[in-house]
Each structure stands twice: as structure tokens, then as C-alpha cells.
Scaffold this active site. Structure first.
Site, PDB file in Angstrom:
ATOM      1  N   ARG A 147      -7.467  -8.999  -4.133  1.00 50.10           N
ATOM      2  CA  ARG A 147      -7.565  -7.582  -4.474  1.00 50.10           C
ATOM      3  C   ARG A 147      -7.627  -7.477  -5.987  1.00 50.10           C
ATOM      4  O   ARG A 147      -6.816  -8.074  -6.689  1.00 50.10           O
ATOM      5  CB  ARG A 147      -6.329  -6.840  -3.952  1.00 50.10           C
ATOM      6  CG  ARG A 147      -6.427  -5.338  -4.064  1.00 50.10           C
ATOM      7  CD  ARG A 147      -5.104  -4.666  -3.746  1.00 50.10           C
ATOM      8  NE  ARG A 147      -4.283  -4.538  -4.938  1.00 50.10           N
ATOM      9  CZ  ARG A 147      -3.232  -3.721  -5.061  1.00 50.10           C
ATOM     10  NH1 ARG A 147      -2.870  -2.963  -4.034  1.00 50.10           N
ATOM     11  NH2 ARG A 147      -2.532  -3.659  -6.170  1.00 50.10           N
ATOM     12  N   TYR A 159      -2.674   2.436 -11.533  1.00 49.66           N
ATOM     13  CA  TYR A 159      -1.987   1.826 -10.402  1.00 49.66           C
ATOM     14  C   TYR A 159      -2.316   0.322 -10.348  1.00 49.66           C
ATOM     15  O   TYR A 159      -3.464  -0.074 -10.492  1.00 49.66           O
ATOM     16  CB  TYR A 159      -2.404   2.485  -9.072  1.00 49.66           C
ATOM     17  CG  TYR A 159      -2.001   1.587  -7.927  1.00 49.66           C
ATOM     18  CD1 TYR A 159      -0.669   1.490  -7.545  1.00 49.66           C
ATOM     19  CD2 TYR A 159      -2.932   0.753  -7.313  1.00 49.66           C
ATOM     20  CE1 TYR A 159      -0.268   0.603  -6.569  1.00 49.66           C
ATOM     21  CE2 TYR A 159      -2.542  -0.137  -6.330  1.00 49.66           C
ATOM     22  CZ  TYR A 159      -1.204  -0.204  -5.961  1.00 49.66           C
ATOM     23  OH  TYR A 159      -0.816  -1.098  -5.012  1.00 49.66           O
ATOM     24  N   ASP A 210      -7.916  -1.310  -4.061  1.00 50.22           N
ATOM     25  CA  ASP A 210      -7.059  -0.224  -3.576  1.00 50.22           C
ATOM     26  C   ASP A 210      -7.263   1.007  -4.453  1.00 50.22           C
ATOM     27  O   ASP A 210      -6.915   0.996  -5.639  1.00 50.22           O
ATOM     28  CB  ASP A 210      -5.590  -0.689  -3.637  1.00 50.22           C
ATOM     29  CG  ASP A 210      -4.635   0.259  -2.917  1.00 50.22           C
ATOM     30  OD1 ASP A 210      -5.049   1.383  -2.579  1.00 50.22           O
ATOM     31  OD2 ASP A 210      -3.475  -0.140  -2.708  1.00 50.22           O
ATOM     32  N   HIS A 212      -5.784   3.772  -3.836  1.00 52.38           N
ATOM     33  CA  HIS A 212      -4.447   4.369  -3.820  1.00 52.38           C
ATOM     34  C   HIS A 212      -4.462   5.893  -3.707  1.00 52.38           C
ATOM     35  O   HIS A 212      -3.803   6.596  -4.481  1.00 52.38           O
ATOM     36  CB  HIS A 212      -3.650   3.906  -5.048  1.00 52.38           C
ATOM     37  CG  HIS A 212      -2.225   3.598  -4.723  1.00 52.38           C
ATOM     38  ND1 HIS A 212      -1.217   4.490  -4.929  1.00 52.38           N
ATOM     39  CD2 HIS A 212      -1.643   2.496  -4.184  1.00 52.38           C
ATOM     40  CE1 HIS A 212      -0.066   3.954  -4.534  1.00 52.38           C
ATOM     41  NE2 HIS A 212      -0.301   2.748  -4.075  1.00 52.38           N
ATOM     42  N   GLU A 236      -9.527   0.197   0.007  1.00 57.82           N
ATOM     43  CA  GLU A 236      -8.279   0.666   0.616  1.00 57.82           C
ATOM     44  C   GLU A 236      -7.908   2.064   0.152  1.00 57.82           C
ATOM     45  O   GLU A 236      -8.090   2.398  -1.030  1.00 57.82           O
ATOM     46  CB  GLU A 236      -7.179  -0.333   0.220  1.00 57.82           C
ATOM     47  CG  GLU A 236      -5.778   0.055   0.644  1.00 57.82           C
ATOM     48  CD  GLU A 236      -4.780  -1.013   0.194  1.00 57.82           C
ATOM     49  OE1 GLU A 236      -5.188  -2.185  -0.014  1.00 57.82           O
ATOM     50  OE2 GLU A 236      -3.595  -0.686   0.041  1.00 57.82           O
ATOM     51  N   GLU A 262      -1.008   2.370   5.062  1.00 57.42           N
ATOM     52  CA  GLU A 262       0.269   1.799   4.617  1.00 57.42           C
ATOM     53  C   GLU A 262       1.386   2.832   4.591  1.00 57.42           C
ATOM     54  O   GLU A 262       2.556   2.453   4.578  1.00 57.42           O
ATOM     55  CB  GLU A 262       0.129   1.103   3.256  1.00 57.42           C
ATOM     56  CG  GLU A 262      -0.200   2.016   2.111  1.00 57.42           C
ATOM     57  CD  GLU A 262      -0.303   1.272   0.781  1.00 57.42           C
ATOM     58  OE1 GLU A 262      -0.987   0.253   0.728  1.00 57.42           O
ATOM     59  OE2 GLU A 262       0.321   1.728  -0.188  1.00 57.42           O
ATOM     60  N   ARG A 283      -3.377  -0.507   8.345  1.00 58.26           N
ATOM     61  CA  ARG A 283      -2.400  -1.154   7.458  1.00 58.26           C
ATOM     62  C   ARG A 283      -0.948  -0.761   7.719  1.00 58.26           C
ATOM     63  O   ARG A 283      -0.064  -1.127   6.951  1.00 58.26           O
ATOM     64  CB  ARG A 283      -2.758  -0.801   5.998  1.00 58.26           C
ATOM     65  CG  ARG A 283      -3.957  -1.571   5.547  1.00 58.26           C
ATOM     66  CD  ARG A 283      -4.361  -1.283   4.124  1.00 58.26           C
ATOM     67  NE  ARG A 283      -3.310  -1.305   3.146  1.00 58.26           N
ATOM     68  CZ  ARG A 283      -2.681  -2.394   2.714  1.00 58.26           C
ATOM     69  NH1 ARG A 283      -2.994  -3.569   3.215  1.00 58.26           N
ATOM     70  NH2 ARG A 283      -1.742  -2.307   1.796  1.00 58.26           N
ATOM     71  N   HIS A 312       0.216  -3.923   5.400  1.00 59.62           N
ATOM     72  CA  HIS A 312       0.767  -3.767   4.068  1.00 59.62           C
ATOM     73  C   HIS A 312       1.800  -4.884   3.829  1.00 59.62           C
ATOM     74  O   HIS A 312       2.623  -5.164   4.689  1.00 59.62           O
ATOM     75  CB  HIS A 312       1.447  -2.397   4.014  1.00 59.62           C
ATOM     76  CG  HIS A 312       1.908  -1.954   2.681  1.00 59.62           C
ATOM     77  ND1 HIS A 312       2.891  -1.021   2.519  1.00 59.62           N
ATOM     78  CD2 HIS A 312       1.518  -2.297   1.442  1.00 59.62           C
ATOM     79  CE1 HIS A 312       3.096  -0.794   1.239  1.00 59.62           C
ATOM     80  NE2 HIS A 312       2.268  -1.562   0.559  1.00 59.62           N
ATOM     81  N   GLU A 339      -1.707  -8.715   3.595  1.00 56.01           N
ATOM     82  CA  GLU A 339      -1.455  -8.604   2.157  1.00 56.01           C
ATOM     83  C   GLU A 339      -0.291  -9.525   1.769  1.00 56.01           C
ATOM     84  O   GLU A 339       0.715  -9.596   2.476  1.00 56.01           O
ATOM     85  CB  GLU A 339      -1.106  -7.155   1.799  1.00 56.01           C
ATOM     86  CG  GLU A 339      -0.929  -6.919   0.309  1.00 56.01           C
ATOM     87  CD  GLU A 339      -0.679  -5.447  -0.019  1.00 56.01           C
ATOM     88  OE1 GLU A 339      -0.234  -4.698   0.870  1.00 56.01           O
ATOM     89  OE2 GLU A 339      -0.933  -5.054  -1.166  1.00 56.01           O
ATOM     90  N   TRP A 402      -0.162   9.862  -6.559  1.00 51.14           N
ATOM     91  CA  TRP A 402       0.036   8.595  -7.281  1.00 51.14           C
ATOM     92  C   TRP A 402      -0.572   7.460  -6.483  1.00 51.14           C
ATOM     93  O   TRP A 402      -0.482   7.403  -5.280  1.00 51.14           O
ATOM     94  CB  TRP A 402       1.529   8.314  -7.526  1.00 51.14           C
ATOM     95  CG  TRP A 402       1.674   6.943  -8.102  1.00 51.14           C
ATOM     96  CD1 TRP A 402       1.347   6.532  -9.362  1.00 51.14           C
ATOM     97  CD2 TRP A 402       2.114   5.775  -7.424  1.00 51.14           C
ATOM     98  NE1 TRP A 402       1.552   5.186  -9.511  1.00 51.14           N
ATOM     99  CE2 TRP A 402       2.022   4.694  -8.323  1.00 51.14           C
ATOM    100  CE3 TRP A 402       2.563   5.512  -6.110  1.00 51.14           C
ATOM    101  CZ2 TRP A 402       2.382   3.379  -7.982  1.00 51.14           C
ATOM    102  CZ3 TRP A 402       2.912   4.231  -5.767  1.00 51.14           C
ATOM    103  CH2 TRP A 402       2.822   3.171  -6.698  1.00 51.14           C
TER     104      TRP A 402
HETATM  105  O1  EZ4 Z   1       2.000   1.289  -3.794  1.00 51.75           O
HETATM  106  O2  EZ4 Z   1       4.183  -0.677  -1.769  1.00 51.75           O
HETATM  107  O3  EZ4 Z   1      -1.364  -1.998  -1.246  1.00 51.75           O
HETATM  108  N1  EZ4 Z   1      -0.301  -1.899  -1.754  1.00 51.75           N
HETATM  109  C1  EZ4 Z   1       0.206  -0.787  -2.283  1.00 51.75           C
HETATM  110  C2  EZ4 Z   1       1.625  -0.864  -2.811  1.00 51.75           C
HETATM  111  C3  EZ4 Z   1       2.352   0.472  -2.711  1.00 51.75           C
HETATM  112  C4  EZ4 Z   1       3.836   0.264  -2.745  1.00 51.75           C
HETATM  113  C5  EZ4 Z   1       4.586   1.579  -2.519  1.00 51.75           C
HETATM  114  O4  EZ4 Z   1       5.930   1.351  -2.286  1.00 51.75           O
HETATM  115  O5  EZ4 Z   1      -0.465   0.206  -2.330  1.00 51.75           O
HETATM  116  O6  EZ4 Z   1       1.627  -1.330  -4.127  1.00 51.75           O
HETATM  117 CO    CO Z   2      -2.180   0.057  -1.020  1.00 53.11          CO
END
Ligand code: EZ4
Ligand code: CO
Length: 402
Positions: A147, A159, A210, A212, A236, A262, A283, A312, A339, A402
Site C-alpha cells: 500500500r 493520512y 487508501d 481513507h 480502499e 474497516e 475489510r 483490516h 493487511e 479524517w
Molecule cells: O486509520 O486503524 O487501512 N488502514 C487504516 C488504519 C485506520 C486505523 C484507525 O484506527 O485505514 O490506519
Molecule cells: Co484503511
């Protein structure tokens, strides 16, 4: 066999973990992970105040009935706090049952379907050059699926990237840190990053990314389309998953594979996504999805829809959850990838475990149960410390995902 007691153990060996230890009159004990990043104490209270008193005296072999008792029987259903608490109990009961039968857990849930579990790691850098170099470092460590996350030009924080160049860990002590987000800057930059990674390392490595939860559906559609030439293993969380129907729009525009879930807690979070084949990888985790009992049902439900698993596996999921995921990954047919964000050495010391990494795969061992232990004495030297995940705002101050 009867459950005689259950202890909720909280410790912070480099980060916070909540662990449930269920004891029986047969001398066998089971472990469950109950960690919910940034909301740990809510799960502790839910377990201690509401679930553990009802658990004492029950037969630990009744995994299905106990799960239904706490889910269906509670009247108040779902949500991450509830499901993490139920998940910890379910893991611990499966651990006890497998230990009592002297078998590794995977033998009770279908037996071995594969010898090893393909994992992906996290490569990241503060800028494009650092990120590209970090991919190279992970290839040298043996990873075959990576990733890639990178700092974004014009944004101070992103992130997946630590500011000080150390290992990334999203939760930080103190109150939540705020970071600024710009979808525009991100969308303009990301295809350049992926192009460079492909040009540098070729086609034999699997690449993931990701987003996010930061995009709207049409933005995600644009990104998926622009990333198509780089053949990602998956994109993701392009969009937060609350509106499952929104993935119809993304799907219309791109063949980049999509992974989601996740933060999901039950099958109802993804029924539309599965049955309409709107995602490629699910996930949801063993802990936040309510344990081994429901995650198996989820995997089996996903199978006819060609959706594979990609659980996850960040550092806030304890080695107990990772081991549980590895047993499930070993047994099910529609395993996709796992992961793998390695825990700090101290975490591995607190949770001695049998699984091991080799050449891009994780291997589960043959120890009875989940194959994870908990060193209470060592853990007790590292008390809980309040920590939060960050929050994000757009440049004008608007709160964002976030
Ligand atoms: O932000 O587990 O794919 N992994 C993620 C992680 C999440 C954290 C949140 O607690 O997106 O880094
Ligand atoms: Co993630």
C-alpha cells in the site's frame, strides 16, 4: 464446561489495547481483543458493566447461542462499541473451544484451504521521492503487495504519513490533533505518485492505496478512472460507506477494484455492496464486526458475489484479532489478502504468538486455539494513556472525514 470469570485487561505497551480473558472451570482460558481506537474505555465499561455478568456460568462451547444472546438479546443492536465487546467474547469462546479440543482454530471452521496468507504492507513517505524509496525498502523485505501513501504537496499532514519520519501510528496522546485536507490537491497528485511507483518497480508488485473516506462518489470515480493504467490491487475507502448506493455511481465509471468496510460492524453495513457487487474486497474486522461467528457468515455470504476478503490489520487491532483473522483467512475459500502493519516489539512481547511473517506471507501455526497468549505481568507495567485519532478540516474550516 462453564465460564467462571472474565477479566477486562487494559494496557498501553506503546499503544492502547483492551483484552478480554475468559476463564473456565476446566482450567482453559480464552482471549479476545476488544480494542476500539480512541474509544477504548467505552468498550471496557460495556463489557464490565453489562456483558461479563451475563457470561458467568455459560457453556463456552455455545458460540452461536452466546453471540445471539448478546446481539439479538440486547434489544439495542449494532455500533462499534457493542460489536467490539461482543467480538471479544466470541473470539475468547472460540479460543477456549479450540484449545479444549486440542486443535488450531482453523480446523473447526473449514480446515486448511491454503498454506499461507498473502499480506500487504504500508509504504509511505513525506513526499514522492520518499514514498517511492519506501516501496523499494518493502520489496527488499519480501513484500509482494504494497500500500502506497504519500504526503501531498501543499498539505502539512496526510493520512498514513508520520511527520517525524518514524513508523506511522494514527492515534496520538492528548486531545485530537487537527489536520487540513484538500481533495483538489490530493486528486491532482495521486496519479503522478502511482505512475512513478509503477515506472520504478514494474508490474510484478501489487499496489494498493487508501483514500481513507475523503472523497465524494464522483471524485472517487475520477480517481479510480485515472488510476486504471497502474492496475491497482485495490483502491480502499474512496468514499465513506454509510450510503451504500453511492458505490453504484463509482462502479459505473471505473474498473479499479474497490475495498471497503474497516469501520463496518455488521452484515447490514454491506448487504447492498455485496449483493449488487459494488465492491471487490470486504475489510470488516473480527473485532469490530462482532467476532469470528459473524465474520465467517459474512465471508460465506460474499463468496457467491465474487467479493473476497481483505481484513483490516492496522496496529490498533491486537495480535489476538490478527491471529483470528489468519485462522479465518486460512479456512475460507474467498480469501483475498490480509493487511499487515507489524506491531512494535513490545506489543509482540505482551502478546506472544505463533503466527510468523516470511517472504510476503503470514503463516498461522498449529498451536491449539488462536495461538496467542497475554503476558499480564509485563502488560501491567504499561498503563492506559488517553489517545485519539486525528480530525480533519478543509481549508475554510469545514469539518471533514479524517
Ligand atoms: O486509520 O486503524 O487501512 N488502514 C487504516 C488504519 C485506520 C486505523 C484507525 O484506527 O485505514 O490506519
Ligand atoms: Co484503511
Amino acid at each position: 464446561m462453564k465460564i467462571t470469570d472474565a477479566k477486562v485487561l487494559v494496557a498501553s505497551p506503546s499503544r492502547n489495547f483492551v483484552t478480554l480473558k475468559v476463564l473456565t472451570d476446566a482450567g482453559v482460558h480464552g482471549l479476545g481483543d476488544a480494542t476500539l481506537n480512541g474509544r477504548e474505555q467505552a468498550v471496557v465499561a460495556y463489557l464490565e458493566q453489562h456483558l461479563v455478568p451475563c457470561l458467568i456460568g455459560r457453556d463456552p462451547f455455545q458460540t452461536e447461542d452466546t453471540w445471539q444472546y448478546f446481539y439479538r438479546g440486547a434489544y439495542w443492536r449494532r455500533g462499534p462499541v457493542t460489536m467490539a465487546a461482543i467480538g471479544a467474547i466470541d473470539m475468547a469462546l472460540w479460543d477456549i473451544k479450540a484449545k479444549a479440543l486440542n486443535l488450531p482454530l482453523y480446523q473447526l471452521i473449514g480446515g486448511r484451504s491454503r498454506g499461507k496468507v498473502l499480506v500487504y504492507c504500508h509504504a509511505n513517505g513525506r513526499d514522492l521521492e520518499e514514498a517511492v524509496d519506501d516501496v523499494g525498502r518493502h520489496i527488499e523485505q519480501g513484500y509482494r503487495a504494497i500500500r502506497v501513501q504519500s504526503g501531498i504537496p501543499g498539505l502539512e499532514a496526510a493520512y498514513g504519513i508520520s511527520k517525524d519520519g518514524r513508523k506511522y501510528e494514527p492515534a496520538a496522546e492528548g486531545l485530537p490533533q487537527e489536520s487540513l485536507w484538500s481533495t483538489e490537491k490530493y486528486l491532482n497528485y495521486l496519479p503522478k505518485l502511482m505512475r512513478r511507483v509503477r515506472d520504478t518497480y514494474g508490474d510484478d508488485i501489487e499496489l494498493l492505496h487508501d483514500a481513507h473516506h475523503r472523497l465524494t462518489p464522483i471524485e472517487a470515480a475520477r480517481l479510480g478512472k485515472e488510476l486504471e493504467p497502474f492496475h491497482l490491487f485495490w483502491l480502499e475507502d474512496p468514499v465513506a460507506g454509510e450510503l451504500q448506493e453511492s458505490f453504484r455511481l463509482i462502479r459505473k465509471h471505473t474498473v479499479t477494484p474497490l475495498a471497503l468496510g474497516e469501520v463496518f460492524n455488521t452484515v447490514y453495513d454491506c448487504l447492498t455492496l455485496l449483493t449488487e457487487q459494488l465492491i471487490d474486497y470486504i475489510r470488516m474486522t473480527v473485532v469490530h464486526g462482532g467476532g469470528i461467528t459473524p465474520i465467517l457468515k459474512l465471508a460465506h455470504l460474499a463468496e457467491p458475489y465474487h467479493v473476497r476478503t481483505g481484513f483490516h490489520g492496522a496496529t490498533d487491532l491486537s495480535p489476538v484479532t490478527l491471529a483470528a483473522a489468519l485462522h479465518v483467512n486460512t479456512a475460507i475459500s474467498n480469501f483475498g489478502i490480509q493487511e499487515h502493519m507489524p506491531h512494535a516489539d513490545l506489543v509482540d512481547d505482551v502478546f506472544p504468538h505463533e503466527y510468523r511473517f516470511e517472504a510476503g506471507d503470514l503463516y498461522i501455526g498449529e498451536q491449539p486455539g488462536l495461538g496467542v497468549d497475554y503476558n499480564e505481568e509485563l502488560a501491567s507495567r504499561y498503563p492506559y494513556r488517553r489517545a485519539y485519532l486525528p480530525v480533519a478540516r478543509k481549508a475554510d474550516g469545514t469539518m471533514w472525514n479524517w
